[in-house]
Design an enzyme around this catalytic site. Structure first.
Site, PDB file in Angstrom:
ATOM      1  N   THR A   1     -16.057  -9.911  18.988  1.00 25.66           N
ATOM      2  CA  THR A   1     -17.361 -10.223  18.404  1.00 25.66           C
ATOM      3  C   THR A   1     -17.303 -11.686  17.956  1.00 25.66           C
ATOM      4  OG1 THR A   1     -16.676  -9.724  16.152  1.00 25.66           O
ATOM      5  CG2 THR A   1     -17.470  -7.865  17.489  1.00 25.66           C
TER       6      THR A   1
ATOM      7  N   ALA B   1      -9.994  -3.343  13.127  1.00 26.42           N
ATOM      8  CA  ALA B   1     -11.304  -3.705  13.696  1.00 26.42           C
ATOM      9  C   ALA B   1     -12.423  -3.252  12.782  1.00 26.42           C
ATOM     10  CB  ALA B   1     -11.467  -3.066  15.075  1.00 26.42           C
TER      11      ALA B   1
ATOM     12  N   SER C   1     -17.006  -7.222   8.973  1.00 29.22           N
ATOM     13  CA  SER C   1     -16.353  -7.406   7.672  1.00 29.22           C
ATOM     14  C   SER C   1     -17.104  -8.284   6.675  1.00 29.22           C
ATOM     15  CB  SER C   1     -14.952  -7.993   7.899  1.00 29.22           C
ATOM     16  OG  SER C   1     -15.056  -9.327   8.369  1.00 29.22           O
TER      17      SER C   1
ATOM     18  N   THR D   1     -10.698  -1.593   2.260  1.00 27.22           N
ATOM     19  CA  THR D   1     -11.011  -2.611   1.255  1.00 27.22           C
ATOM     20  C   THR D   1     -11.178  -2.001  -0.132  1.00 27.22           C
ATOM     21  OG1 THR D   1     -12.805  -4.087   0.576  1.00 27.22           O
ATOM     22  CG2 THR D   1     -13.405  -2.346   2.050  1.00 27.22           C
ATOM     23  N   ASP D   2     -10.997  -2.834  -1.154  1.00 20.93           N
ATOM     24  CA  ASP D   2     -11.272  -2.380  -2.522  1.00 20.93           C
ATOM     25  C   ASP D   2     -12.770  -2.217  -2.780  1.00 20.93           C
ATOM     26  OD1 ASP D   2     -11.976  -5.090  -2.558  1.00 20.93           O
ATOM     27  OD2 ASP D   2     -10.787  -5.595  -4.332  1.00 20.93           O
ATOM     28  N   GLU D   3     -13.602  -2.756  -1.860  1.00 24.01           N
ATOM     29  CA  GLU D   3     -15.047  -2.734  -2.105  1.00 24.01           C
ATOM     30  C   GLU D   3     -15.622  -1.323  -2.074  1.00 24.01           C
ATOM     31  OE1 GLU D   3     -17.254  -5.974  -0.343  1.00 24.01           O
ATOM     32  OE2 GLU D   3     -15.446  -7.181  -0.173  1.00 24.01           O
TER      33      GLU D   3
ATOM     34  N   TYR E   1     -21.821  -2.930   4.014  1.00 23.35           N
ATOM     35  CA  TYR E   1     -20.424  -3.098   4.438  1.00 23.35           C
ATOM     36  C   TYR E   1     -19.523  -2.098   3.715  1.00 23.35           C
ATOM     37  CZ  TYR E   1     -15.648  -4.950   4.296  1.00 23.35           C
ATOM     38  OH  TYR E   1     -14.276  -5.060   4.344  1.00 23.35           O
TER      39      TYR E   1
ATOM     40  N   LYS F   1     -17.378   1.125   5.174  1.00 19.30           N
ATOM     41  CA  LYS F   1     -15.910   1.243   5.053  1.00 19.30           C
ATOM     42  C   LYS F   1     -15.555   2.529   4.293  1.00 19.30           C
ATOM     43  CE  LYS F   1     -13.021  -1.200   6.173  1.00 19.30           C
ATOM     44  NZ  LYS F   1     -12.254  -1.367   7.446  1.00 19.30           N
TER      45      LYS F   1
ATOM     46  N   LEU G   1     -15.920 -17.113   1.519  1.00 21.19           N
ATOM     47  CA  LEU G   1     -15.986 -18.153   0.490  1.00 21.19           C
ATOM     48  C   LEU G   1     -14.963 -19.283   0.655  1.00 21.19           C
ATOM     49  CD1 LEU G   1     -17.269 -19.118  -2.213  1.00 21.19           C
ATOM     50  CD2 LEU G   1     -15.407 -17.902  -3.360  1.00 21.19           C
TER      51      LEU G   1
ATOM     52  N   TYR H   1     -23.102 -18.420  -5.216  1.00 22.43           N
ATOM     53  CA  TYR H   1     -24.167 -17.447  -5.475  1.00 22.43           C
ATOM     54  C   TYR H   1     -24.273 -17.165  -6.970  1.00 22.43           C
ATOM     55  CZ  TYR H   1     -23.473 -16.185  -0.475  1.00 22.43           C
ATOM     56  OH  TYR H   1     -23.339 -16.186   0.884  1.00 22.43           O
TER      57      TYR H   1
ATOM     58  N   GLY I   1     -27.562  -7.076  -4.742  1.00 23.54           N
ATOM     59  CA  GLY I   1     -26.544  -6.047  -5.022  1.00 23.54           C
ATOM     60  C   GLY I   1     -25.144  -6.619  -5.165  1.00 23.54           C
TER      61      GLY I   1
HETATM   62  P1  NAD Z   1     -12.636 -10.156  10.793  1.00 20.77           P
HETATM   63  O1  NAD Z   1     -14.131  -9.998  10.754  1.00 20.77           O
HETATM   64  O2  NAD Z   1     -12.031 -11.497  10.675  1.00 20.77           O
HETATM   65  O3  NAD Z   1     -12.077  -9.534  12.170  1.00 20.77           O
HETATM   66  C1  NAD Z   1     -12.545  -8.332  12.695  1.00 20.77           C
HETATM   67  C2  NAD Z   1     -12.051  -8.221  14.128  1.00 20.77           C
HETATM   68  O4  NAD Z   1     -12.465  -6.951  14.651  1.00 20.77           O
HETATM   69  C3  NAD Z   1     -12.610  -9.285  15.062  1.00 20.77           C
HETATM   70  O5  NAD Z   1     -11.580  -9.803  15.880  1.00 20.77           O
HETATM   71  C4  NAD Z   1     -13.634  -8.531  15.903  1.00 20.77           C
HETATM   72  O6  NAD Z   1     -13.811  -9.082  17.206  1.00 20.77           O
HETATM   73  C5  NAD Z   1     -13.021  -7.145  15.940  1.00 20.77           C
HETATM   74  N1  NAD Z   1     -14.023  -6.081  16.168  1.00 20.77           N
HETATM   75  C6  NAD Z   1     -15.214  -5.924  15.540  1.00 20.77           C
HETATM   76  N2  NAD Z   1     -15.850  -4.831  16.014  1.00 20.77           N
HETATM   77  C7  NAD Z   1     -15.033  -4.274  16.944  1.00 20.77           C
HETATM   78  C8  NAD Z   1     -15.097  -3.119  17.764  1.00 20.77           C
HETATM   79  N3  NAD Z   1     -16.175  -2.310  17.731  1.00 20.77           N
HETATM   80  N4  NAD Z   1     -14.059  -2.843  18.586  1.00 20.77           N
HETATM   81  C9  NAD Z   1     -12.977  -3.670  18.657  1.00 20.77           C
HETATM   82  N5  NAD Z   1     -12.863  -4.776  17.908  1.00 20.77           N
HETATM   83  C10 NAD Z   1     -13.866  -5.078  17.053  1.00 20.77           C
HETATM   84  O7  NAD Z   1     -12.103  -9.158   9.677  1.00 20.77           O
HETATM   85  P2  NAD Z   1     -10.831  -9.312   8.719  1.00 20.77           P
HETATM   86  O8  NAD Z   1     -11.205 -10.107   7.545  1.00 20.77           O
HETATM   87  O9  NAD Z   1      -9.661  -9.692   9.545  1.00 20.77           O
HETATM   88  O10 NAD Z   1     -10.657  -7.796   8.234  1.00 20.77           O
HETATM   89  C11 NAD Z   1      -9.842  -6.881   8.963  1.00 20.77           C
HETATM   90  C12 NAD Z   1      -9.897  -5.537   8.284  1.00 20.77           C
HETATM   91  O11 NAD Z   1      -9.422  -5.661   6.940  1.00 20.77           O
HETATM   92  C13 NAD Z   1     -11.305  -4.956   8.186  1.00 20.77           C
HETATM   93  O12 NAD Z   1     -11.234  -3.586   8.426  1.00 20.77           O
HETATM   94  C14 NAD Z   1     -11.719  -5.231   6.751  1.00 20.77           C
HETATM   95  O13 NAD Z   1     -12.619  -4.245   6.281  1.00 20.77           O
HETATM   96  C15 NAD Z   1     -10.394  -5.139   6.036  1.00 20.77           C
HETATM   97  N6  NAD Z   1     -10.258  -5.949   4.807  1.00 20.77           N
HETATM   98  C16 NAD Z   1     -10.603  -7.267   4.815  1.00 20.77           C
HETATM   99  C17 NAD Z   1     -10.437  -8.015   3.653  1.00 20.77           C
HETATM  100  C18 NAD Z   1     -10.759  -9.495   3.618  1.00 20.77           C
HETATM  101  O14 NAD Z   1     -10.719 -10.100   2.547  1.00 20.77           O
HETATM  102  N7  NAD Z   1     -11.045 -10.122   4.740  1.00 20.77           N
HETATM  103  C19 NAD Z   1      -9.931  -7.412   2.499  1.00 20.77           C
HETATM  104  C20 NAD Z   1      -9.585  -6.046   2.542  1.00 20.77           C
HETATM  105  C21 NAD Z   1      -9.745  -5.326   3.710  1.00 20.77           C
HETATM  106  P1  TYD Z   2     -16.825 -13.301   0.438  1.00 16.29           P
HETATM  107  O1  TYD Z   2     -15.768 -14.274   0.844  1.00 16.29           O
HETATM  108  O2  TYD Z   2     -18.047 -13.169   1.299  1.00 16.29           O
HETATM  109  O3  TYD Z   2     -16.102 -11.901   0.224  1.00 16.29           O
HETATM  110  P2  TYD Z   2     -16.687 -10.527  -0.461  1.00 16.29           P
HETATM  111  O4  TYD Z   2     -18.168 -10.608  -0.543  1.00 16.29           O
HETATM  112  O5  TYD Z   2     -16.222  -9.504   0.521  1.00 16.29           O
HETATM  113  O6  TYD Z   2     -16.023 -10.437  -1.799  1.00 16.29           O
HETATM  114  O7  TYD Z   2     -17.319 -13.715  -1.013  1.00 16.29           O
HETATM  115  C1  TYD Z   2     -16.409 -13.830  -2.099  1.00 16.29           C
HETATM  116  C2  TYD Z   2     -17.224 -14.106  -3.336  1.00 16.29           C
HETATM  117  O8  TYD Z   2     -17.824 -15.406  -3.208  1.00 16.29           O
HETATM  118  C3  TYD Z   2     -18.388 -13.144  -3.541  1.00 16.29           C
HETATM  119  O9  TYD Z   2     -18.560 -12.932  -4.937  1.00 16.29           O
HETATM  120  C4  TYD Z   2     -19.590 -13.882  -2.978  1.00 16.29           C
HETATM  121  C5  TYD Z   2     -19.261 -15.322  -3.277  1.00 16.29           C
HETATM  122  N1  TYD Z   2     -19.765 -16.328  -2.319  1.00 16.29           N
HETATM  123  C6  TYD Z   2     -20.435 -17.461  -2.792  1.00 16.29           C
HETATM  124  O10 TYD Z   2     -20.636 -17.646  -4.012  1.00 16.29           O
HETATM  125  N2  TYD Z   2     -20.867 -18.378  -1.883  1.00 16.29           N
HETATM  126  C7  TYD Z   2     -20.677 -18.221  -0.544  1.00 16.29           C
HETATM  127  O11 TYD Z   2     -21.123 -19.089   0.252  1.00 16.29           O
HETATM  128  C8  TYD Z   2     -19.986 -17.055  -0.074  1.00 16.29           C
HETATM  129  C9  TYD Z   2     -19.750 -16.831   1.401  1.00 16.29           C
HETATM  130  C10 TYD Z   2     -19.532 -16.145  -1.004  1.00 16.29           C
END
Ligand code: NAD
Ligand code: TYD
Length: 361
Positions: free
Chosen positions: A41, A87, A90, A139-141, A165, A169, A205, A222, A299
């Site tokens: 994606t 996957a 996110s 995720t913790d969310e 989101y 999850k 962020l 924000y 939200g």
């Molecule tokens: P990301 O958005 O960077 O990567 C997601 C990947 O999944 C991409 O490579 C995308 O191409 C692939 N993908 C999406 N839909 C797909 C599908 N239907 N089939 C196959 N591949 C698909 O996400 P990330 O930040 O690397 O997060 C990875 C996982 O960790 C997610 O499940 C997310 O919920 C979880 N997570 C993320 C965070 C964070 O801070 N980023 C924290 C806790 C948990």
């Molecule tokens: P983000 O990185 O989108 O992660 P999540 O929403 O999953 O926690 O955002 C982290 C925090 O930063 C969240 O409170 C939203 C805020 N934020 C901003 O203030 N400005 C921005 O441009 C973005 C992307 C996030």
């Protein structure tokens, strides 16, 4: 004679931020192999695996996690010891403007992946069944939002997701649990706090602020900037996932966090101060001057905080990085990898960012 599964793992979403970091981490042991199944994606970027493309220990397959026949044929060909499901869609802001993809991938996709995994698992020999794991990265969310003064989330905290989101999850976490309870699929779930580090798409962020700062753009915060997140360096998350895979008890969930709660405004100030040292502005003023408070996210969860006591006590995992050490590494990585950033920002991200912020960014 006992029958063994291969030392290969099937990583879904391995072209994304955390999945790619995990593949780098996993393949740092020369005895290991991985298959990366990713739909590519907007968030999937094979540049994240640069240096590993020629490796015969990594195979890439472009497919959807919901594509049962593609997944099944990979499972039959490689007989991996585990499926690690990274996957997902996110990004919370995208889930607000277009939730459909989140339902499709995070809920329906995970459900189909579980079905395919279960079919594979049922045909394994008894010895192989003991080795096989389905590890779901979450995720913790899912736990919702805390007030200041509330205790951090433990694994027993009720699910109270507030965004499309986090709701998607949470649904996937429930399905993973149900496949264990109902069908005996050996699952493990991790619920982690916000990650940061190399290869994170600059819509989140921390990379967004670094990128905008050095490109003389506004740093959008924000609301009042007092929302709190519990930041974990991505390499620590990868280490936690590997630890849960090796030592986790089937059916259990493990919260993963950095004990690093910070208000968004303090995160942004820290990044600005590091950039002021590492790449001072031509006019000698601080990057802090680029901070712009913008309309709040609908939200918007006020505070996340993880109680990571269980994984520390039962599995011996603790984060190695503090926020100060991890953010310094991260800022330096983005400054030394501007080619990576510009290849990302010249693509779909730019359209998204214009839609999201207009000409402001
Ligand atoms: P990301 O958005 O960077 O990567 C997601 C990947 O999944 C991409 O490579 C995308 O191409 C692939 N993908 C999406 N839909 C797909 C599908 N239907 N089939 C196959 N591949 C698909 O996400 P990330 O930040 O690397 O997060 C990875 C996982 O960790 C997610 O499940 C997310 O919920 C979880 N997570 C993320 C965070 C964070 O801070 N980023 C924290 C806790 C948990
Ligand atoms: P983000 O990185 O989108 O992660 P999540 O929403 O999953 O926690 O955002 C982290 C925090 O930063 C969240 O409170 C939203 C805020 N934020 C901003 O203030 N400005 C921005 O441009 C973005 C992307 C996030």
């Amino acid at each position: 004679m006992s029958i063994s599964l291969s030392q290969t793992v099937l990583v879904t979403g391995g072209a994304g931020f955390i999945g790619a970091n995990f593949i780098h981490h996993w393949l740092s042991d020369p005895n290991r192999k991985a298959i990366n199944l990713d739909k590519l994606t907007y968030a999937g970027n094979l540049d994240n695996l640069a240096g590993l493309d020629a490796s015969d220990r990594l195979e890439f397959v472009r497919a959807d996690i919901g594509d049962g026949s593609a997944v099944q044929s990979l499972l039959e060909r490689h007989r991996p010891r585990a499926i690690l499901n990274f996957a997902a869609e996110s990004h919370v802001d995208r889930s607000i403007s277009g939730p459909e993809e989140f339902i499709q991938t995070n809920i329906v996709g995970t459900f189909r992946l579980l079905q395919t995994a279960l079919r594979f698992f049922r045909d394994l020999a008894e010895d192989e069944k003991k080795q096989f794991r389905f590890l779901h990265v979450s995720t913790d969310e899912v736990y919702g939002s805390l007030h200041s003064g509330d205790r951090p989330f433990t694994e027993k905290h009720p699910f109270e997701p507030n965004s499309p989101y986090s709701a998607s999850k949470a649904s996937s976490d429930h399905l993973v649990r149900a496949f264990c309870q109902t069908y005996g699929l050996p699952v493990l779930t991790t619920n982690c706090s916000n990650n940061y580090g190399p290869y994170q798409f600059p819509e989140k962020l921390i990379p967004l602020v670094i990128h905008n700062a050095i490109n003389e753009k506004a740093l959008p915060i924000y609301g009042d900037g007092q929302n709190v997140r519990d930041w974990l360096f991505v390499a620590d998350h990868c280490e936690a996932i590997a630890t849960v895979l090796e030592k986790g008890v089937v059916g259990e969930t493990y919260n993963v966090g950095g004990w690093n709660e910070m208000a968004n405004i303090d995160v942004v100030h820290t990044i600005c101060d590091l950039l002021d040292q590492e790449r001072p502005r031509a006019d000698g003023r601080s990057y802090r001057e680029q901070i712009t408070f913008v309309k709040d996210r609908p939200g918007h969860d006020r505070r996340y905080a993880i109680d990571a006591t269980k994984i520390a006590r039962e599995l011996g995992w603790k984060p190695k990085e503090t926020f100060q050490t991890g953010i310094a590494k991260t800022v330096r990585w983005y400054l030394s990898n501007e080619d990576w950033v510009s290849r990302v920002t010249s693509g779909a991200y730019r359209e998204w960012s214009e839609k999201q912020y207009g000409s402001q960014t």
